[in-house]
Scaffold this motif. Structure first.
Motif, PDB file in Angstrom:
ATOM      1  N   SER A   1       1.501  -8.819  -1.796  1.00  0.00           N
ATOM      2  CA  SER A   1       0.202  -9.499  -1.725  1.00  0.00           C
ATOM      3  C   SER A   1      -0.491  -9.308  -0.383  1.00  0.00           C
ATOM      4  O   SER A   1      -1.708  -9.084  -0.323  1.00  0.00           O
ATOM      5  CB  SER A   1       0.368 -10.994  -2.010  1.00  0.00           C
ATOM      6  OG  SER A   1       0.732 -11.206  -3.352  1.00  0.00           O
ATOM      7  N   GLU A   2       0.262  -9.401   0.717  1.00  0.00           N
ATOM      8  CA  GLU A   2      -0.336  -9.234   2.039  1.00  0.00           C
ATOM      9  C   GLU A   2      -0.815  -7.793   2.244  1.00  0.00           C
ATOM     10  O   GLU A   2      -1.879  -7.560   2.824  1.00  0.00           O
ATOM     11  CB  GLU A   2       0.689  -9.597   3.121  1.00  0.00           C
ATOM     12  CG  GLU A   2       1.065 -11.067   3.167  1.00  0.00           C
ATOM     13  CD  GLU A   2       0.116 -11.885   4.028  1.00  0.00           C
ATOM     14  OE1 GLU A   2      -0.256 -11.410   5.116  1.00  0.00           O
ATOM     15  OE2 GLU A   2      -0.250 -12.992   3.603  1.00  0.00           O
ATOM     16  N   THR A   3      -0.033  -6.836   1.751  1.00  0.00           N
ATOM     17  CA  THR A   3      -0.412  -5.438   1.897  1.00  0.00           C
ATOM     18  C   THR A   3      -1.671  -5.127   1.092  1.00  0.00           C
ATOM     19  O   THR A   3      -2.582  -4.449   1.580  1.00  0.00           O
ATOM     20  CB  THR A   3       0.740  -4.521   1.456  1.00  0.00           C
ATOM     21  OG1 THR A   3       1.907  -4.835   2.227  1.00  0.00           O
ATOM     22  CG2 THR A   3       0.387  -3.059   1.657  1.00  0.00           C
ATOM     23  N   CYS A   4      -1.728  -5.626  -0.147  1.00  0.00           N
ATOM     24  CA  CYS A   4      -2.917  -5.388  -0.977  1.00  0.00           C
ATOM     25  C   CYS A   4      -4.145  -6.071  -0.378  1.00  0.00           C
ATOM     26  O   CYS A   4      -5.256  -5.530  -0.446  1.00  0.00           O
ATOM     27  CB  CYS A   4      -2.675  -5.877  -2.403  1.00  0.00           C
ATOM     28  SG  CYS A   4      -1.536  -4.832  -3.344  1.00  0.00           S
ATOM     29  N   TYR A   5      -3.953  -7.239   0.221  1.00  0.00           N
ATOM     30  CA  TYR A   5      -5.053  -7.891   0.928  1.00  0.00           C
ATOM     31  C   TYR A   5      -5.543  -6.982   2.056  1.00  0.00           C
ATOM     32  O   TYR A   5      -6.745  -6.748   2.215  1.00  0.00           O
ATOM     33  CB  TYR A   5      -4.602  -9.236   1.499  1.00  0.00           C
ATOM     34  CG  TYR A   5      -5.558  -9.786   2.539  1.00  0.00           C
ATOM     35  CD1 TYR A   5      -6.694 -10.476   2.155  1.00  0.00           C
ATOM     36  CD2 TYR A   5      -5.335  -9.563   3.904  1.00  0.00           C
ATOM     37  CE1 TYR A   5      -7.601 -10.948   3.099  1.00  0.00           C
ATOM     38  CE2 TYR A   5      -6.232 -10.029   4.853  1.00  0.00           C
ATOM     39  CZ  TYR A   5      -7.359 -10.727   4.448  1.00  0.00           C
ATOM     40  OH  TYR A   5      -8.259 -11.178   5.387  1.00  0.00           O
ATOM     41  N   ALA A   6      -4.602  -6.466   2.845  1.00  0.00           N
ATOM     42  CA  ALA A   6      -4.964  -5.605   3.975  1.00  0.00           C
ATOM     43  C   ALA A   6      -5.651  -4.324   3.499  1.00  0.00           C
ATOM     44  O   ALA A   6      -6.571  -3.825   4.151  1.00  0.00           O
ATOM     45  CB  ALA A   6      -3.718  -5.270   4.790  1.00  0.00           C
ATOM     46  N   GLU A   7      -5.224  -3.798   2.359  1.00  0.00           N
ATOM     47  CA  GLU A   7      -5.840  -2.594   1.813  1.00  0.00           C
ATOM     48  C   GLU A   7      -7.333  -2.810   1.564  1.00  0.00           C
ATOM     49  O   GLU A   7      -8.155  -1.927   1.829  1.00  0.00           O
ATOM     50  CB  GLU A   7      -5.155  -2.213   0.493  1.00  0.00           C
ATOM     51  CG  GLU A   7      -3.718  -1.752   0.624  1.00  0.00           C
ATOM     52  CD  GLU A   7      -3.578  -0.257   0.693  1.00  0.00           C
ATOM     53  OE1 GLU A   7      -4.555   0.427   1.060  1.00  0.00           O
ATOM     54  OE2 GLU A   7      -2.471   0.240   0.370  1.00  0.00           O
ATOM     55  N   PHE A   8      -7.695  -3.991   1.066  1.00  0.00           N
ATOM     56  CA  PHE A   8      -9.096  -4.228   0.729  1.00  0.00           C
ATOM     57  C   PHE A   8      -9.969  -4.434   1.958  1.00  0.00           C
ATOM     58  O   PHE A   8     -11.195  -4.275   1.872  1.00  0.00           O
ATOM     59  CB  PHE A   8      -9.230  -5.448  -0.197  1.00  0.00           C
ATOM     60  CG  PHE A   8     -10.636  -5.634  -0.709  1.00  0.00           C
ATOM     61  CD1 PHE A   8     -11.144  -4.796  -1.684  1.00  0.00           C
ATOM     62  CD2 PHE A   8     -11.458  -6.622  -0.184  1.00  0.00           C
ATOM     63  CE1 PHE A   8     -12.451  -4.936  -2.139  1.00  0.00           C
ATOM     64  CE2 PHE A   8     -12.766  -6.770  -0.632  1.00  0.00           C
ATOM     65  CZ  PHE A   8     -13.265  -5.923  -1.612  1.00  0.00           C
ATOM     66  N   GLN A   9      -9.373  -4.768   3.114  1.00  0.00           N
ATOM     67  CA  GLN A   9     -10.195  -5.057   4.294  1.00  0.00           C
ATOM     68  C   GLN A   9     -10.986  -3.841   4.769  1.00  0.00           C
ATOM     69  O   GLN A   9     -12.050  -3.987   5.383  1.00  0.00           O
ATOM     70  CB  GLN A   9      -9.332  -5.612   5.430  1.00  0.00           C
ATOM     71  CG  GLN A   9      -8.616  -6.917   5.076  1.00  0.00           C
ATOM     72  CD  GLN A   9      -9.484  -7.855   4.244  1.00  0.00           C
ATOM     73  OE1 GLN A   9     -10.517  -8.350   4.700  1.00  0.00           O
ATOM     74  NE2 GLN A   9      -9.060  -8.114   3.014  1.00  0.00           N
ATOM     75  N   ALA A  10     -10.510  -2.649   4.451  1.00  0.00           N
ATOM     76  CA  ALA A  10     -11.288  -1.454   4.800  1.00  0.00           C
ATOM     77  C   ALA A  10     -12.614  -1.448   4.050  1.00  0.00           C
ATOM     78  O   ALA A  10     -13.661  -1.091   4.610  1.00  0.00           O
ATOM     79  CB  ALA A  10     -10.489  -0.202   4.460  1.00  0.00           C
ATOM     80  N   TYR A  11     -12.601  -1.880   2.797  1.00  0.00           N
ATOM     81  CA  TYR A  11     -13.832  -1.957   2.003  1.00  0.00           C
ATOM     82  C   TYR A  11     -14.697  -3.135   2.449  1.00  0.00           C
ATOM     83  O   TYR A  11     -15.931  -3.030   2.495  1.00  0.00           O
ATOM     84  CB  TYR A  11     -13.489  -2.100   0.514  1.00  0.00           C
ATOM     85  CG  TYR A  11     -12.682  -0.954  -0.022  1.00  0.00           C
ATOM     86  CD1 TYR A  11     -13.280   0.265  -0.324  1.00  0.00           C
ATOM     87  CD2 TYR A  11     -11.312  -1.081  -0.208  1.00  0.00           C
ATOM     88  CE1 TYR A  11     -12.531   1.324  -0.811  1.00  0.00           C
ATOM     89  CE2 TYR A  11     -10.558  -0.032  -0.691  1.00  0.00           C
ATOM     90  CZ  TYR A  11     -11.161   1.171  -0.988  1.00  0.00           C
ATOM     91  OH  TYR A  11     -10.416   2.216  -1.462  1.00  0.00           O
TER      92      TYR A  11
END
Length: 304
Positions: A280-290
């Motif tokens: 969950s934390e990694t997927c959250y971080a993935e979206f921060q680029a967008y």
């Protein structure tokens, strides 16, 4: 559709006939298992930040709505707009039986935090924007998922091109690529299409098909649905599943001639990749680029 209809995970017949082969077994070292997934992908002393904490419910609520609006702006740029279909919801941080969703009929590319509507499980609008209604089908789907899955804080659903195309086969995606492994043993198929969702029983069948722990469900002849602990996680998983469907369609098309065979990732490698990349934390971080990209190009307009 009758409530007695069964939401099977797999169809009785498989329309895809491409050849699949299993590669020879080799031993691979799996590193960084002593670290959290987000720390594992962060080389050096600085770790990528995860989900922030807040000193008040009001601050967390505003943060959620801003990130929800950013997800819609991102959807617009990705071409996920299909008329006025599609919705995202995020559970209110204070009232567990209330979720926020988008207004019906406003383009995803124009949505702001102040546009969002708070609805309770009884269907009553209890806060936020009162100038437009929420989507009726959206309410029935999202309320059913939020009721069935207390662990889920955000739900994404839209009628995207590749998601719709792959959904017509009524099959889950294969573990074809590293990115597909985000859904290893974590997605299902609802293969009992019941028309436009305008009855609570249909929303409940979709929630049942999603299951108690899955991150996503492919709705046959309909589209995709993803869930997460944050709207950022659910939105990134939606993007990743849409891309996985696109990849699957390309691979299936290329392999139909008979000269090419699909090579699937082994269960061992898929499980390891899922554990390290679908956190969950990694997927959250993935979206921060967008999120950051939207913030830069809109000068923060979606936060208003």
């Amino acid at each position: 559709m009758s409530p007695s209809a069964i939401a099977d995970l797999l169809p009785t017949t498989l329309p895809i006939t491409s050849k699949t082969i299993t590669p020879a077994k080799e031993h691979h070292e799996h590193g960084m298992q002593d670290k959290t997934p987000i720390a594992a992908i962060s080389h050096g002393d600085v770790v990528l930040p995860g989900v922030p904490s807040f000193t008040s419910m009001e601050l967390k609520r505003q943060w959620q709505l801003e990130h929800m609006a950013a997800a819609f702006r991102h959807w617009s740029r990705e071409g996920y707009v299909e008329g006025i279909s599609g919705h995202i919801s995020v559970r209110d941080p204070e009232a567990e039986d209330v979720f926020w969703t988008n207004p019906l009929g406003k383009h995803f590319g124009l949505l702001k935090a102040s546009d969002m509507i708070a609805v309770n499980f009884d269907g009553e609008v209890v806060g936020g924007n009162r100038t437009r209604p929420p989507n009726a089908a959206g309410f029935l789907i999202h309320s059913a998922v939020h009721k069935a899955r207390p662990d889920v804080h955000a739900v994404c659903h839209a009628h995207t091109v590749y998601g719709k195309a792959w959904s017509a086969f009524g099959k889950p995606i294969d573990m074809l690529t590293q990115d597909s492994c985000k859904f290893y043993n974590a997605h299902s198929v609802y293969n009992s299409y019941g028309g436009v969702v305008l009855a609570s029983a249909e929303g409940e069948l979709i929630a049942k098909a999603l299951g108690p722990t899955n991150k996503a469900c492919i709705l046959q002849n309909h589209g995709l649905i993803t869930v997460g602990n944050t709207v950022d996680e659910a939105a990134f998983l939606f993007l990743s599943l849409e891309h996985a469907c696109q990849t699957q369609l390309l691979v299936e098309a290329a392999s139909q001639g008979g000269n090419l065979s699909k090579v699937l990732i082994s269960d061992e490698e898929a499980e390891y990749t899922y554990r390290m990349e679908s956190d969950s934390e990694t997927c959250y971080a993935e979206f921060q680029a967008y999120y950051d990209w939207e913030d830069y190009h809109t000068k923060g307009d979606f936060k208003n």
